[in-house]
Motif scaffolding. Structure first.
Motif, PDB file in Angstrom:
ATOM      1  N   ARG A 143      44.255  66.323  34.497  1.00 30.99           N
ATOM      2  CA  ARG A 143      44.627  65.084  33.811  1.00 30.99           C
ATOM      3  C   ARG A 143      43.840  63.898  34.364  1.00 30.99           C
ATOM      4  NH1 ARG A 143      48.062  61.277  36.093  1.00 30.99           N
ATOM      5  NH2 ARG A 143      48.887  61.770  38.176  1.00 30.99           N
ATOM      6  N   VAL A 144      43.755  62.855  33.581  1.00 32.11           N
ATOM      7  CA  VAL A 144      43.160  61.603  34.043  1.00 32.11           C
ATOM      8  C   VAL A 144      44.280  60.598  34.262  1.00 32.11           C
ATOM      9  CG1 VAL A 144      40.971  61.996  32.862  1.00 32.11           C
ATOM     10  CG2 VAL A 144      42.787  60.732  31.691  1.00 32.11           C
ATOM     11  N   SER A 145      44.092  59.710  35.218  1.00 27.94           N
ATOM     12  CA  SER A 145      45.104  58.706  35.516  1.00 27.94           C
ATOM     13  C   SER A 145      45.128  57.621  34.442  1.00 27.94           C
ATOM     14  CB  SER A 145      44.819  58.064  36.873  1.00 27.94           C
ATOM     15  OG  SER A 145      45.694  56.976  37.113  1.00 27.94           O
ATOM     16  N   GLY A 146      46.300  57.108  34.190  1.00 27.53           N
ATOM     17  CA  GLY A 146      46.446  55.987  33.275  1.00 27.53           C
ATOM     18  C   GLY A 146      46.434  54.656  34.003  1.00 27.53           C
ATOM     19  N   ASN A 147      46.399  54.715  35.348  1.00 28.40           N
ATOM     20  CA  ASN A 147      46.405  53.496  36.150  1.00 28.40           C
ATOM     21  C   ASN A 147      44.979  52.988  36.353  1.00 28.40           C
ATOM     22  OD1 ASN A 147      49.291  53.371  36.724  1.00 28.40           O
ATOM     23  ND2 ASN A 147      48.949  55.207  37.967  1.00 28.40           N
ATOM     24  N   VAL A 148      44.311  52.731  35.245  1.00 25.15           N
ATOM     25  CA  VAL A 148      42.904  52.330  35.271  1.00 25.15           C
ATOM     26  C   VAL A 148      42.703  51.102  34.391  1.00 25.15           C
ATOM     27  CG1 VAL A 148      40.537  53.016  34.762  1.00 25.15           C
ATOM     28  CG2 VAL A 148      42.162  54.707  35.651  1.00 25.15           C
ATOM     29  N   ARG A 149      41.950  50.158  34.907  1.00 25.08           N
ATOM     30  CA  ARG A 149      41.563  48.971  34.122  1.00 25.08           C
ATOM     31  C   ARG A 149      40.048  48.966  34.032  1.00 25.08           C
ATOM     32  NH1 ARG A 149      41.243  43.145  35.194  1.00 25.08           N
ATOM     33  NH2 ARG A 149      41.717  43.531  37.385  1.00 25.08           N
ATOM     34  N   ASP A 150      39.539  49.194  32.862  1.00 21.48           N
ATOM     35  CA  ASP A 150      38.088  49.297  32.657  1.00 21.48           C
ATOM     36  C   ASP A 150      37.561  47.965  32.130  1.00 21.48           C
ATOM     37  OD1 ASP A 150      35.479  49.942  32.013  1.00 21.48           O
ATOM     38  OD2 ASP A 150      35.981  51.896  31.160  1.00 21.48           O
ATOM     39  N   ILE A 151      36.856  47.234  32.992  1.00 20.28           N
ATOM     40  CA  ILE A 151      36.311  45.935  32.591  1.00 20.28           C
ATOM     41  C   ILE A 151      34.791  45.929  32.718  1.00 20.28           C
ATOM     42  CG2 ILE A 151      38.406  44.643  33.108  1.00 20.28           C
ATOM     43  CD1 ILE A 151      37.147  43.834  35.776  1.00 20.28           C
ATOM     44  N   ARG A 152      34.184  47.083  32.584  1.00 24.68           N
ATOM     45  CA  ARG A 152      32.727  47.158  32.665  1.00 24.68           C
ATOM     46  C   ARG A 152      32.091  46.288  31.584  1.00 24.68           C
ATOM     47  NH1 ARG A 152      31.767  53.446  32.333  1.00 24.68           N
ATOM     48  NH2 ARG A 152      33.735  53.310  31.173  1.00 24.68           N
ATOM     49  N   GLY A 153      31.096  45.521  31.982  1.00 27.38           N
ATOM     50  CA  GLY A 153      30.401  44.660  31.049  1.00 27.38           C
ATOM     51  C   GLY A 153      30.995  43.279  30.886  1.00 27.38           C
ATOM     52  N   LYS A 154      32.119  43.028  31.551  1.00 26.75           N
ATOM     53  CA  LYS A 154      32.785  41.735  31.387  1.00 26.75           C
ATOM     54  C   LYS A 154      32.424  40.737  32.481  1.00 26.75           C
ATOM     55  CE  LYS A 154      36.655  43.681  28.826  1.00 26.75           C
ATOM     56  NZ  LYS A 154      38.119  43.837  28.735  1.00 26.75           N
ATOM     57  N   GLY A 155      31.788  41.210  33.557  1.00 28.23           N
ATOM     58  CA  GLY A 155      31.315  40.294  34.590  1.00 28.23           C
ATOM     59  C   GLY A 155      32.413  39.794  35.493  1.00 28.23           C
ATOM     60  N   GLY A 156      32.050  38.865  36.412  1.00 31.55           N
ATOM     61  CA  GLY A 156      32.993  38.322  37.378  1.00 31.55           C
ATOM     62  C   GLY A 156      32.297  37.437  38.363  1.00 31.55           C
ATOM     63  N   LYS A 157      32.851  37.334  39.560  1.00 33.11           N
ATOM     64  CA  LYS A 157      32.250  36.545  40.627  1.00 33.11           C
ATOM     65  C   LYS A 157      31.884  37.445  41.785  1.00 33.11           C
ATOM     66  CE  LYS A 157      34.737  32.303  39.467  1.00 33.11           C
ATOM     67  NZ  LYS A 157      35.604  31.226  39.971  1.00 33.11           N
ATOM     68  N   ALA A 158      31.144  36.923  42.741  1.00 31.51           N
ATOM     69  CA  ALA A 158      30.591  37.723  43.824  1.00 31.51           C
ATOM     70  C   ALA A 158      31.245  37.472  45.160  1.00 31.51           C
ATOM     71  CB  ALA A 158      29.105  37.437  43.940  1.00 31.51           C
ATOM     72  N   ALA A 159      31.294  38.494  46.000  1.00 32.74           N
ATOM     73  CA  ALA A 159      31.750  38.547  47.406  1.00 32.74           C
ATOM     74  C   ALA A 159      32.573  39.796  47.592  1.00 32.74           C
ATOM     75  CB  ALA A 159      32.548  37.331  47.816  1.00 32.74           C
ATOM     76  N   GLY A 160      32.996  40.154  48.831  1.00 31.65           N
ATOM     77  CA  GLY A 160      33.849  41.294  49.060  1.00 31.65           C
ATOM     78  C   GLY A 160      33.195  42.388  49.865  1.00 31.65           C
ATOM     79  N   ILE A 161      33.985  43.357  50.331  1.00 32.20           N
ATOM     80  CA  ILE A 161      33.488  44.460  51.151  1.00 32.20           C
ATOM     81  C   ILE A 161      34.342  45.692  50.953  1.00 32.20           C
ATOM     82  CG2 ILE A 161      34.862  43.706  53.127  1.00 32.20           C
ATOM     83  CD1 ILE A 161      32.709  44.826  54.936  1.00 32.20           C
ATOM     84  N   GLY A 162      33.746  46.838  51.063  1.00 33.37           N
ATOM     85  CA  GLY A 162      34.455  48.103  50.991  1.00 33.37           C
ATOM     86  C   GLY A 162      33.641  49.148  51.698  1.00 33.37           C
ATOM     87  N   ILE A 163      33.975  50.394  51.525  1.00 32.28           N
ATOM     88  CA  ILE A 163      33.243  51.472  52.203  1.00 32.28           C
ATOM     89  C   ILE A 163      31.778  51.467  51.808  1.00 32.28           C
ATOM     90  CG2 ILE A 163      33.883  53.133  50.406  1.00 32.28           C
ATOM     91  CD1 ILE A 163      33.835  55.295  52.469  1.00 32.28           C
ATOM     92  N   GLY A 164      31.519  51.120  50.520  1.00 32.07           N
ATOM     93  CA  GLY A 164      30.131  51.092  50.077  1.00 32.07           C
ATOM     94  C   GLY A 164      29.350  49.948  50.671  1.00 32.07           C
ATOM     95  N   GLY A 165      30.031  48.926  51.168  1.00 31.93           N
ATOM     96  CA  GLY A 165      29.335  47.779  51.720  1.00 31.93           C
ATOM     97  C   GLY A 165      28.509  48.100  52.932  1.00 31.93           C
ATOM     98  N   VAL A 166      28.763  49.243  53.563  1.00 35.32           N
ATOM     99  CA  VAL A 166      27.993  49.592  54.759  1.00 35.32           C
ATOM    100  C   VAL A 166      26.520  49.773  54.431  1.00 35.32           C
ATOM    101  CG1 VAL A 166      29.946  50.619  55.947  1.00 35.32           C
ATOM    102  CG2 VAL A 166      28.591  52.035  54.422  1.00 35.32           C
ATOM    103  N   ILE A 167      26.193  50.108  53.171  1.00 33.99           N
ATOM    104  CA  ILE A 167      24.781  50.213  52.800  1.00 33.99           C
ATOM    105  C   ILE A 167      24.102  48.862  52.949  1.00 33.99           C
ATOM    106  CG2 ILE A 167      23.179  50.664  50.905  1.00 33.99           C
ATOM    107  CD1 ILE A 167      25.140  52.633  49.772  1.00 33.99           C
TER     108      ILE A 167
END
Length: 283
Positions: A7-31
């Motif tokens: 099954r796929v989760s329904g707890n998903v908000r897909d906002i691809r292509g809608k843009g936003g603002k910049a800043a933040g960090i996560g596991i991927g930020g180590v790159i």
């Protein structure tokens, strides 16, 4: 991983292509930490704090077939974390509240501030959401020379691990301790303990997901170990500038990250994931 029919989760908000603002960090930020440190020669945390914010934007966005497959994959992995942690919390006499997975492209505004795709996946406790730009998985392959579905799943499960910490109160306690630390080096050590526990929880998820769904295939765990070994602070700093500065570590060494991921998978029990009590040198 074997995910056919899952099954796929329904707890998903897909906002691809809608843009936003910049800043933040996560596991991927180590790159980005590794790359910017090479140019700046500064503390990785300070470098990340220099990421600027910008106005949002809207653009015509058409995801590729490959990206849509990754989106479905991410939703299936999130569903797996929901099933696993709901069961574990029930055994603990608690109720599990799943996080929301926010799929974005380019940049996004979260409850914790803005983020760009370059900083990678991250968890925001303010809105209890995991943020993911699917292009990060392409970056993983390019930057680290390693990829695979379990490696991708590990990234998501790690961020969900931070959500588990949030529900259990660990995240708040750690952040309070970090703010009261006597030095940046001491604050970084608390951050390392927090990140290693999230790695452990990712391993716990893999253990139970495999028990529930027989989801793992030969080589899957090795994929996770391979990526964990390449996102250790020591590995990234040595790649970036030829040497490592232990006092600036905030995610843990490669050996530590591999150790706690494997421990979580082998034990499958959150009780074995105390990264805060042991002496720092024994992590």
């Amino acid at each position: 991983m074997k995910l056919d029919g899952r099954r796929v989760s329904g707890n998903v908000r897909d906002i691809r292509g809608k843009g936003g603002k910049a800043a933040g960090i996560g596991i991927g930020g180590v790159i980005v930490i590794g790359l910017i440190t090479l140019l700046m020669g500064g503390n990785p945390l300070e470098v990340l704090n220099m990421v600027s914010t910008g106005d949002g934007y809207t653009e015509t966005y058409t995801p590729s077939a490959e990206e849509e497959e990754l989106a479905t994959f991410a939703k299936q992995i999130l569903a797996g974390t929901e099933d696993v942690w709901t069961d574990i919390f029930k055994q603990m006499g608690l109720r599990y509240e799943p996080p929301t997975l926010v799929l974005f492209s380019g940049s996004v505004q979260s409850g914790c501030g803005g983020a760009t795709a370059s900083t990678g996946p991250f968890y925001c406790s303010a809105d209890k959401s995991v943020y993911l730009d699917l292009s990060f998985f392409t970056s993983m392959k390019k930057e680290f020379g390693t990829a695979g579905d379990f490696a991708y799943a590990y990234v998501i499960a790690h961020e969900v691990g931070h959500h588990v910490q949030n529900l259990l109160g660990t995240l708040r306690q750690a952040h309070t301790a970090m703010s009261q630390a006597s030095s940046q080096a001491e604050s970084n050590k608390i951050s390392v303990r927090l990140e290693l526990q999230a790695d452990f929880y990712a391993g716990v998820w893999a253990h139970h997901d495999n028990e529930m769904f027989n989801s793992l295939e030969p080589g899957d765990i090795e994929e996770g170990i391979a990526i964990a070994s390449r996102i250790g602070d020591d590995y990234l700093q040595k790649q970036a500038r030829g040497y490592a500065v232990p006092d600036s570590f905030n995610h843990g060494t490669s050996a530590q990250r591999v150790r706690w991921l494997k421990r979580g998978f082998e034990k499958g029990d959150p009780e074995y994931g105390d990264t805060f009590s042991p002496d720092y040198s024994r992590l």
